[in-house]
Design a protein around this motif. Structure first.
Motif, PDB file in Angstrom:
ATOM      1  N   ALA A 290       0.836  -1.212   0.000  1.00 29.81           N
ATOM      2  CA  ALA A 290       0.000   0.000   0.000  1.00 29.81           C
ATOM      3  C   ALA A 290       0.864   1.253   0.000  1.00 29.81           C
ATOM      4  O   ALA A 290       0.582   2.211  -0.732  1.00 29.81           O
ATOM      5  CB  ALA A 290      -0.947  -0.007   1.202  1.00 29.81           C
ATOM      6  N   LEU A 291       1.912   1.248   0.796  1.00 30.19           N
ATOM      7  CA  LEU A 291       2.810   2.402   0.836  1.00 30.19           C
ATOM      8  C   LEU A 291       3.541   2.549  -0.492  1.00 30.19           C
ATOM      9  O   LEU A 291       3.692   3.660  -1.015  1.00 30.19           O
ATOM     10  CB  LEU A 291       3.801   2.271   1.990  1.00 30.19           C
ATOM     11  CG  LEU A 291       4.794   3.415   2.164  1.00 30.19           C
ATOM     12  CD1 LEU A 291       4.077   4.753   2.360  1.00 30.19           C
ATOM     13  CD2 LEU A 291       5.719   3.125   3.344  1.00 30.19           C
ATOM     14  N   ALA A 292       3.970   1.443  -1.061  1.00 26.73           N
ATOM     15  CA  ALA A 292       4.636   1.480  -2.361  1.00 26.73           C
ATOM     16  C   ALA A 292       3.722   2.102  -3.411  1.00 26.73           C
ATOM     17  O   ALA A 292       4.131   2.992  -4.163  1.00 26.73           O
ATOM     18  CB  ALA A 292       5.058   0.073  -2.777  1.00 26.73           C
TER      19      ALA A 292
ATOM     20  N   GLY B 245       5.388  16.493  -0.304  1.00 29.04           N
ATOM     21  CA  GLY B 245       6.419  16.706   0.708  1.00 29.04           C
ATOM     22  C   GLY B 245       5.875  16.507   2.115  1.00 29.04           C
ATOM     23  O   GLY B 245       6.523  15.889   2.965  1.00 29.04           O
ATOM     24  N   ASP B 246       4.669  17.024   2.351  1.00 28.46           N
ATOM     25  CA  ASP B 246       4.032  16.831   3.655  1.00 28.46           C
ATOM     26  C   ASP B 246       3.813  15.350   3.942  1.00 28.46           C
ATOM     27  O   ASP B 246       4.064  14.875   5.052  1.00 28.46           O
ATOM     28  CB  ASP B 246       2.686  17.563   3.729  1.00 28.46           C
ATOM     29  CG  ASP B 246       2.812  19.073   3.778  1.00 28.46           C
ATOM     30  OD1 ASP B 246       3.920  19.587   4.062  1.00 28.46           O
ATOM     31  OD2 ASP B 246       1.781  19.741   3.524  1.00 28.46           O
ATOM     32  N   ARG B 247       3.338  14.636   2.943  1.00 31.89           N
ATOM     33  CA  ARG B 247       3.073  13.203   3.140  1.00 31.89           C
ATOM     34  C   ARG B 247       4.379  12.437   3.336  1.00 31.89           C
ATOM     35  O   ARG B 247       4.458  11.532   4.167  1.00 31.89           O
ATOM     36  CB  ARG B 247       2.271  12.639   1.957  1.00 31.89           C
ATOM     37  CG  ARG B 247       1.985  11.168   2.066  1.00 31.89           C
ATOM     38  CD  ARG B 247       1.142  10.804   3.276  1.00 31.89           C
ATOM     39  NE  ARG B 247       0.998   9.361   3.362  1.00 31.89           N
ATOM     40  CZ  ARG B 247       1.277   8.632   4.429  1.00 31.89           C
ATOM     41  NH1 ARG B 247       1.658   9.194   5.562  1.00 31.89           N
ATOM     42  NH2 ARG B 247       1.150   7.317   4.388  1.00 31.89           N
ATOM     43  N   LEU B 248       5.425  12.819   2.577  1.00 29.27           N
ATOM     44  CA  LEU B 248       6.716  12.161   2.766  1.00 29.27           C
ATOM     45  C   LEU B 248       7.210  12.373   4.189  1.00 29.27           C
ATOM     46  O   LEU B 248       7.745  11.441   4.807  1.00 29.27           O
ATOM     47  CB  LEU B 248       7.750  12.669   1.759  1.00 29.27           C
ATOM     48  CG  LEU B 248       9.132  12.026   1.880  1.00 29.27           C
ATOM     49  CD1 LEU B 248       9.072  10.512   1.634  1.00 29.27           C
ATOM     50  CD2 LEU B 248      10.109  12.686   0.919  1.00 29.27           C
TER      51      LEU B 248
ATOM     52  N   GLU C 149       6.988   7.737  10.313  1.00 28.00           N
ATOM     53  CA  GLU C 149       6.436   6.415  10.617  1.00 28.00           C
ATOM     54  C   GLU C 149       7.375   5.266  10.268  1.00 28.00           C
ATOM     55  O   GLU C 149       7.454   4.280  11.004  1.00 28.00           O
ATOM     56  CB  GLU C 149       5.110   6.235   9.872  1.00 28.00           C
ATOM     57  CG  GLU C 149       4.401   4.946  10.216  1.00 28.00           C
ATOM     58  CD  GLU C 149       3.025   4.838   9.567  1.00 28.00           C
ATOM     59  OE1 GLU C 149       2.489   3.721   9.543  1.00 28.00           O
ATOM     60  OE2 GLU C 149       2.495   5.867   9.092  1.00 28.00           O
ATOM     61  N   HIS C 150       8.097   5.401   9.141  1.00 23.77           N
ATOM     62  CA  HIS C 150       8.856   4.259   8.620  1.00 23.77           C
ATOM     63  C   HIS C 150      10.356   4.507   8.496  1.00 23.77           C
ATOM     64  O   HIS C 150      11.092   3.567   8.185  1.00 23.77           O
ATOM     65  CB  HIS C 150       8.343   3.867   7.227  1.00 23.77           C
ATOM     66  CG  HIS C 150       6.914   3.471   7.194  1.00 23.77           C
ATOM     67  ND1 HIS C 150       6.467   2.229   7.598  1.00 23.77           N
ATOM     68  CD2 HIS C 150       5.803   4.155   6.809  1.00 23.77           C
ATOM     69  CE1 HIS C 150       5.157   2.158   7.450  1.00 23.77           C
ATOM     70  NE2 HIS C 150       4.723   3.315   6.980  1.00 23.77           N
TER      71      HIS C 150
END
Length: 165
Positions: A5-7, A43-46, A52-53
């Motif tokens: 999902a992240l990919a 950028g915000d999501r990154l 988190e990861h």
């Protein structure tokens, strides 16, 4: 195990970035604004993903999505705090043998240029003069190709030939 999902999210984010990027380079202010909004949202999501990861390595998201995470960091030019954080985490991942040194070199140059400092590897092109790509200033330019070779980048002449108009 790959976090599918992240990919997919990283791939989708950069698909939109790539779709809008050509308009960002022209004179259409609406297109430029649309691209800026997407780059900022990505950028915000990154930043959230990094919290988190850590750095999204190929082990976590697969090689293509890991490359896409790097692309998001590269394009977060108006979010230097995100680029700096990505640079630190990517540096750790490269040190552990889990990420691409060439991507680290390119992000290092991007952050350096955005901070107003000379780049190290000559990956950032400032513009074209008399038909030839011209890089942003580079520290110790006489040794640049040595540094480029150490991280798996082509010689500078090959790099600029790929950016020729």
């Amino acid at each position: 195990m790959v976090h599918e999902a992240l990919a997919q999210e990283l791939i989708d984010m950069t698909d939109e970035d790539r779709r809008l990027q050509p308009g960002a380079l022209g004179d259409d202010f609406g297109a430029q604004l649309a691209y800026r909004r997407v780059a900022a949202r990505n950028g915000d999501r990154l930043a959230d993903i990094l919290d988190e990861h850590g750095w999204p390595t190929a082990d976590l998201v697969g090689p293509e999505a890991a490359r896409r995470a790097w692309l998001i960091a590269q394009h977060a030019d108006r979010q230097l705090h995100v680029q700096r954080r990505a640079l630190a985490l990517l540096s750790e991942a490269v040190g552990a043998g889990r990420a691409d040194p060439a991507q680290l070199a390119m992000l290092h140059d991007r952050v350096s240029v955005n901070e107003g400092r000379p780049q190290r590897y000559g990956t950032q092109i400032a513009g074209v003069v008399d038909g030839a790509p011209v890089p942003w200033p580079c520290e110790d330019p006489d040794r640049m190709d040595e540094r480029r070779a150490r991280v798996g980048l082509d010689p500078f002449a090959v790099h600029v030939a790929n950016h020729a108009p």
